[in-house]
Enzyme design. Structure first.
Site, PDB file in Angstrom:
ATOM      1  N   CYS A   2      -6.041 -17.908  20.744  1.00  0.00           N
ATOM      2  CA  CYS A   2      -6.162 -16.775  21.549  1.00  0.00           C
ATOM      3  C   CYS A   2      -4.966 -15.436  21.075  1.00  0.00           C
ATOM      4  O   CYS A   2      -3.853 -16.086  21.032  1.00  0.00           O
ATOM      5  CB  CYS A   2      -5.860 -17.110  23.119  1.00  0.00           C
ATOM      6  SG  CYS A   2      -7.163 -18.252  23.684  1.00  0.00           S
ATOM      7  N   THR A  10       1.045  -4.836   4.375  1.00  0.00           N
ATOM      8  CA  THR A  10       0.775  -5.049   5.605  1.00  0.00           C
ATOM      9  C   THR A  10       0.388  -6.521   5.671  1.00  0.00           C
ATOM     10  O   THR A  10       0.169  -7.108   6.676  1.00  0.00           O
ATOM     11  CB  THR A  10      -0.235  -3.873   6.144  1.00  0.00           C
ATOM     12  OG1 THR A  10      -1.271  -3.931   5.268  1.00  0.00           O
ATOM     13  CG2 THR A  10       0.400  -2.718   6.257  1.00  0.00           C
ATOM     14  N   ASP A  11      -0.442  -7.089   4.709  1.00  0.00           N
ATOM     15  CA  ASP A  11      -1.360  -8.224   4.998  1.00  0.00           C
ATOM     16  C   ASP A  11      -0.306  -9.361   5.296  1.00  0.00           C
ATOM     17  O   ASP A  11      -0.751 -10.259   6.054  1.00  0.00           O
ATOM     18  CB  ASP A  11      -1.960  -8.693   3.846  1.00  0.00           C
ATOM     19  CG  ASP A  11      -3.091  -7.885   3.418  1.00  0.00           C
ATOM     20  OD1 ASP A  11      -3.391  -6.968   4.286  1.00  0.00           O
ATOM     21  OD2 ASP A  11      -3.588  -7.818   2.403  1.00  0.00           O
ATOM     22  N   ASP A  27       1.560  -6.954  -4.389  1.00  0.00           N
ATOM     23  CA  ASP A  27       0.792  -6.843  -3.355  1.00  0.00           C
ATOM     24  C   ASP A  27       1.288  -7.963  -2.221  1.00  0.00           C
ATOM     25  O   ASP A  27       1.641  -9.029  -2.740  1.00  0.00           O
ATOM     26  CB  ASP A  27      -0.685  -7.236  -3.736  1.00  0.00           C
ATOM     27  CG  ASP A  27      -1.565  -7.101  -2.724  1.00  0.00           C
ATOM     28  OD1 ASP A  27      -1.474  -8.002  -1.757  1.00  0.00           O
ATOM     29  OD2 ASP A  27      -2.356  -6.092  -2.634  1.00  0.00           O
ATOM     30  N   SER A  28       1.190  -7.855  -0.937  1.00  0.00           N
ATOM     31  CA  SER A  28       1.736  -8.700  -0.238  1.00  0.00           C
ATOM     32  C   SER A  28       1.351  -9.843  -0.009  1.00  0.00           C
ATOM     33  O   SER A  28       1.947 -10.904   0.453  1.00  0.00           O
ATOM     34  CB  SER A  28       1.963  -8.164   1.393  1.00  0.00           C
ATOM     35  OG  SER A  28       0.896  -8.016   2.014  1.00  0.00           O
ATOM     36  N   SER A  29      -0.097  -9.861  -0.367  1.00  0.00           N
ATOM     37  CA  SER A  29      -0.915 -11.231  -0.584  1.00  0.00           C
ATOM     38  C   SER A  29      -0.078 -12.363  -1.662  1.00  0.00           C
ATOM     39  O   SER A  29      -0.471 -13.375  -1.646  1.00  0.00           O
ATOM     40  CB  SER A  29      -2.275 -10.970  -0.995  1.00  0.00           C
ATOM     41  OG  SER A  29      -2.339 -10.298  -2.161  1.00  0.00           O
ATOM     42  N   THR A  85      -2.516 -21.631  19.739  1.00  0.00           N
ATOM     43  CA  THR A  85      -3.746 -21.163  20.413  1.00  0.00           C
ATOM     44  C   THR A  85      -4.371 -20.159  19.433  1.00  0.00           C
ATOM     45  O   THR A  85      -3.698 -19.226  18.858  1.00  0.00           O
ATOM     46  CB  THR A  85      -3.451 -20.627  21.878  1.00  0.00           C
ATOM     47  OG1 THR A  85      -4.715 -20.102  22.471  1.00  0.00           O
ATOM     48  CG2 THR A  85      -2.594 -19.432  21.985  1.00  0.00           C
ATOM     49  N   THR A 142       0.742  -1.110   0.114  1.00  0.00           N
ATOM     50  CA  THR A 142       0.114  -0.120   0.058  1.00  0.00           C
ATOM     51  C   THR A 142       0.781   1.446   0.091  1.00  0.00           C
ATOM     52  O   THR A 142       0.494   2.313  -0.734  1.00  0.00           O
ATOM     53  CB  THR A 142      -0.884   0.031   1.228  1.00  0.00           C
ATOM     54  OG1 THR A 142      -2.024  -1.017   1.182  1.00  0.00           O
ATOM     55  CG2 THR A 142      -1.747   1.310   1.318  1.00  0.00           C
ATOM     56  N   THR A 166       1.913  -9.634  14.918  1.00  0.00           N
ATOM     57  CA  THR A 166       0.913 -10.054  14.075  1.00  0.00           C
ATOM     58  C   THR A 166      -0.036  -8.916  13.746  1.00  0.00           C
ATOM     59  O   THR A 166      -0.181  -7.957  14.638  1.00  0.00           O
ATOM     60  CB  THR A 166      -0.055 -11.073  14.918  1.00  0.00           C
ATOM     61  OG1 THR A 166      -0.803 -11.980  14.088  1.00  0.00           O
ATOM     62  CG2 THR A 166      -0.899 -10.488  16.089  1.00  0.00           C
TER      63      THR A 166
END
Length: 335
Positions: A272, A90-91, A58-60, A270, A13, A161
């Protein structure tokens, strides 16, 4: 003498412009945009050289091939610069940061990934400050780690993350403190930074079949029967809570048995955002323990996937990979 930094622009981006079909990368735009940031000409700023990838991605679309390219480009220029700043979408930025943390062994200078949520081509954007601060940190602080800088926070790359797709605070480090926080001053927490160990060496990844499965209530295990083949080398499970699964039925037991027979390494993380997965802590994880799965502890899924790929690229022995998955190699986990 001014410090020298190498900027590597992979895409994302930060370097996009608005088109009729939405934001898209434009060749040469970032170099022009950097020259327009007057602060980069200040005496306080390091000098920099600029590398632009072709094509910009694109980072994807960034994966093992691109991780290897970035690592090799750093290796080729390692002794020419005091640090590296990687401009990235960023992805998958946290995946790339995690992968590089394992690939760049014996790192003795900063490698900082950054980007933006709003392109530099927009009047109001977050990219300008991210670039300036990432360059200042790379040039002036002894941080021999792969880091991710975003929204005034410097994080260990394999602890980061992405937490938001539309807020300027896009990343967090849920299980490890920030290495530095930027306000009026840049406050580096030196006690948290890992010292350099050994000589610098790049360890290359190979492409391995790795799958990630997120557990949910009512999961139908038969859907995954075709996935569990001898080609699958690693299996990261995002389990519930501290590493738990719904009560095992005969299909799940059969899947886990097949994984064990195929030497497929199962790593349990996890879902979480904070906390650890430790299999065997509850009865609900006993099936995984019996299948020879290993605990991911407080690793992010990004770190678990890239670490598994890294270890499978280095070692053929399954038990060695399992042991090292539960070992803290680059500050990626706390037992």
């Amino acid at each position: 003498m001014k410090k020298r930094i190498c900027i590597i622009h992979t895409g994302g981006t930060i370097g996009m412009i608005k088109t009729a079909h939405g934001y898209a990368p434009k060749k040469g735009f970032m170099k022009q945009a950097l020259s327009a940031i007057q602060e980069l000409n200040s005496e306080e700023m390091p000098s920099y050289d600029y590398i632009e990838y072709d094509p910009l991605l694109d980072s994807s679309d960034v994966s093992v091939k691109e991780w290897v390219k970035i690592a090799k480009d750093i290796e080729e220029r390692y002794h020419m610069y005091d640090g590296f700043v990687i401009l990235h979408g960023t992805d998958t930025m946290a995946y790339t940061a995690s992968a590089l943390s394992f690939m760049l062994d014996g790192l003795s200078k900063p490698v900082i990934l950054t980007g933006s949520q709003i392109p530099l081509s927009e009047i109001r954007n977050d990219g300008r400050d991210n670039i300036i601060t990432a360059l200042l940190i790379a040039a002036n602080y002894n941080i021999p780690e792969v880091c991710l800088y975003f929204g005034s926070k410097l994080m260990r790359g394999n602890r980061a993350t992405k937490i938001s797709s539309d807020h300027l605070i896009a990343f967090d480090s849920p299980n490890y403190p920030f290495l530095a926080e930027v306000g009026v001053n840049i406050e580096v927490k030196n006690k948290l930074i890992r010292p350099t160990k050994g000589d610098f060496k790049v360890r290359i990844f190979d492409k391995r079949q790795i799958a990630v499965l997120k557990i949910f209530p009512g999961i139908q295990w038969e859907v995954f029967e075709s996935l569990m083949t001898s080609h699958l080398k690693g299996f990261v499970i995002e389990a519930l809570g501290a590493g738990n699964l719904p009560k095992a039925d005969h299909i799940l037991q059969g899947l886990l048995k097949r994984a064990k027979e195929n030497d497929t390494i199962i790593v349990v993380c996890t879902q979480c955002l904070k906390g650890s997965a430790v299999i065997g802590q509850y009865e609900a994880s006993s099936t995984l323990s019996q299948a020879g799965a290993v605990s991911g502890y407080d690793m992010t899924v990004e770190a678990a996937v890239t670490k598994l790929d890294y270890l499978l690229s280095l070692y053929d022995d399954v038990e060695t990979v399992k042991r090292l998955m539960e070992t803290n190699l680059r500050g990626e986990l706390t037992k």
